[in-house]
Design a protein around this motif. Structure first.
Motif, PDB file in Angstrom:
ATOM      1  N   VAL A   1       9.842  -2.035  38.075  1.00 24.70           N
ATOM      2  CA  VAL A   1      10.995  -1.663  38.906  1.00 24.70           C
ATOM      3  C   VAL A   1      10.822  -0.247  39.455  1.00 24.70           C
ATOM      4  CG1 VAL A   1      13.463  -1.145  38.853  1.00 24.70           C
ATOM      5  CG2 VAL A   1      12.612  -3.245  37.788  1.00 24.70           C
TER       6      VAL A   1
ATOM      7  N   GLY B   1      10.223  -7.519  38.593  1.00 22.34           N
ATOM      8  CA  GLY B   1      10.571  -6.594  37.520  1.00 22.34           C
ATOM      9  C   GLY B   1      11.922  -6.903  36.899  1.00 22.34           C
ATOM     10  N   LEU B   2      12.909  -7.215  37.741  1.00 18.40           N
ATOM     11  CA  LEU B   2      14.244  -7.548  37.235  1.00 18.40           C
ATOM     12  C   LEU B   2      14.228  -8.869  36.456  1.00 18.40           C
ATOM     13  CD1 LEU B   2      16.394  -6.562  40.342  1.00 18.40           C
ATOM     14  CD2 LEU B   2      16.137  -5.297  38.196  1.00 18.40           C
TER      15      LEU B   2
ATOM     16  N   SER C   1       7.849 -15.543  38.866  1.00 15.48           N
ATOM     17  CA  SER C   1       7.492 -14.290  39.522  1.00 15.48           C
ATOM     18  C   SER C   1       6.392 -14.512  40.562  1.00 15.48           C
ATOM     19  CB  SER C   1       7.044 -13.251  38.485  1.00 15.48           C
ATOM     20  OG  SER C   1       5.784 -13.580  37.936  1.00 15.48           O
TER      21      SER C   1
ATOM     22  N   GLY D   1      12.725  -8.176  33.097  1.00 12.48           N
ATOM     23  CA  GLY D   1      13.675  -7.454  32.262  1.00 12.48           C
ATOM     24  C   GLY D   1      14.745  -8.367  31.671  1.00 12.48           C
ATOM     25  N   LYS D   2      15.255  -9.282  32.478  1.00 11.50           N
ATOM     26  CA  LYS D   2      16.272 -10.222  32.000  1.00 11.50           C
ATOM     27  C   LYS D   2      15.722 -11.107  30.879  1.00 11.50           C
ATOM     28  CE  LYS D   2      19.457 -13.828  33.584  1.00 11.50           C
ATOM     29  NZ  LYS D   2      19.049 -14.832  32.580  1.00 11.50           N
TER      30      LYS D   2
ATOM     31  N   ALA E   1       8.985  -4.405  32.529  1.00 15.40           N
ATOM     32  CA  ALA E   1       9.970  -4.485  33.604  1.00 15.40           C
ATOM     33  C   ALA E   1      10.340  -3.105  34.142  1.00 15.40           C
ATOM     34  CB  ALA E   1      11.220  -5.205  33.109  1.00 15.40           C
TER      35      ALA E   1
ATOM     36  N   LEU F   1       9.972  -5.756  43.029  1.00 20.12           N
ATOM     37  CA  LEU F   1      11.227  -5.351  42.405  1.00 20.12           C
ATOM     38  C   LEU F   1      11.923  -6.545  41.755  1.00 20.12           C
ATOM     39  CD1 LEU F   1      13.467  -3.280  41.886  1.00 20.12           C
ATOM     40  CD2 LEU F   1      14.363  -3.795  44.166  1.00 20.12           C
ATOM     41  N   VAL F   2      11.983  -7.662  42.466  1.00 21.36           N
ATOM     42  CA  VAL F   2      12.616  -8.875  41.931  1.00 21.36           C
ATOM     43  C   VAL F   2      11.890  -9.352  40.678  1.00 21.36           C
ATOM     44  CG1 VAL F   2      13.107 -11.304  42.380  1.00 21.36           C
ATOM     45  CG2 VAL F   2      13.520  -9.607  44.162  1.00 21.36           C
TER      46      VAL F   2
END
Length: 230
Positions: A109, A199-200, A172, A203-204, A105, A196-197
């Protein structure tokens, strides 16, 4: 009676291990194909979002091998070093999956933000990228449903984690497809925004797996609601 009970428990453990291995090898095959296709087409078609999604599929592939390794060791009997067996390998594998997702992630990002700061470097995406993204979406969602069904049948927390890992990839792929579609319609920023989305989202998911695994490894007590139900 004790022999019958021991045989039953051993038989269930063996069945669980075989189910985990079979479903995970199916995932390996799917993720290997997706990784190769997404990254190759993403580079050729000029889609950062599709490349990011391919890297996400690569993390799934690596996670599959972690699961296979853990499944092999978690079924071992108790020994002098592990008096209660090796079942914690499942929790450890879930922790590794979570940390892997967090690492992926951060890279995704960082790359997406760099693109957004240099908009002149954003290329026009070729239409083939959209078809690959949609194909990946269907493949990942199908894989998620299959793996989750197996995980619930054999009651494997490790396989549940890997199944949801596949679902995160399906989500994704949907975001990436939208981003590529926007780029094709004349909105080039949507492709790195999609990356970017993604990646977030990764990460979550990684934080969730890591946090739960740490609690399990440190023997977190049941909640009041769970205790009441018991």
């Amino acid at each position: 009676m004790q022999d019958i009970q021991d045989w039953s428990e051993e038989d269930q453990t063996d069945e669980k291990q075989k189910a985990v291995q079979k479903s995970t090898w199916v995932s390996v095959a799917a993720n290997l194909g997706l990784t190769t296709t997404q990254v190759a087409v993403g580079l050729v078609a000029g889609s950062q979002g599709l490349v990011a999604d391919g890297i996400h599929s690569l993390s799934d592939l690596l996670a599959d091998f972690v699961v296979l390794l853990a499944a092999r060791h978690s079924s071992k009997e108790a020994d002098d070093d592990h008096h209660y067996g090796h079942y914690r390998y499942e929790n450890a594998a879930s922790l590794v999956l979570g940390l892997l997702l967090l690492a992926v992630a951060v890279g995704m990002v960082w790359s997406a933000v760099s693109k957004l700061h240099a908009t002149e470097t954003i290329a026009a995406v070729k239409p083939i990228a959209l078809w690959v993204a949609l194909g990946a979406l269907v493949t990942k969602e199908t894989l998620f449903r299959y793996m989750l069904a197996v995980a619930q049948k054999v009651k494997s927390s490790m396989l549940v984690a890997n199944a949801w890992h596949a679902r995160s990839d399906a989500a994704s792929s949907l975001v990436v497809a939208i981003g590529i579609g926007g780029n094709l319609l004349g909105l080039p920023l949507l492709d790195p925004v999609a990356a970017l989305v993604v990646g977030l989202m990764v990460g979550k998911m990684g934080w969730s797996f890591s946090w739960d695994a740490i609690h399990d490894l440190t023997d977190r007590s049941a909640t009041e609601e769970e205790t009441e139900n018991i």
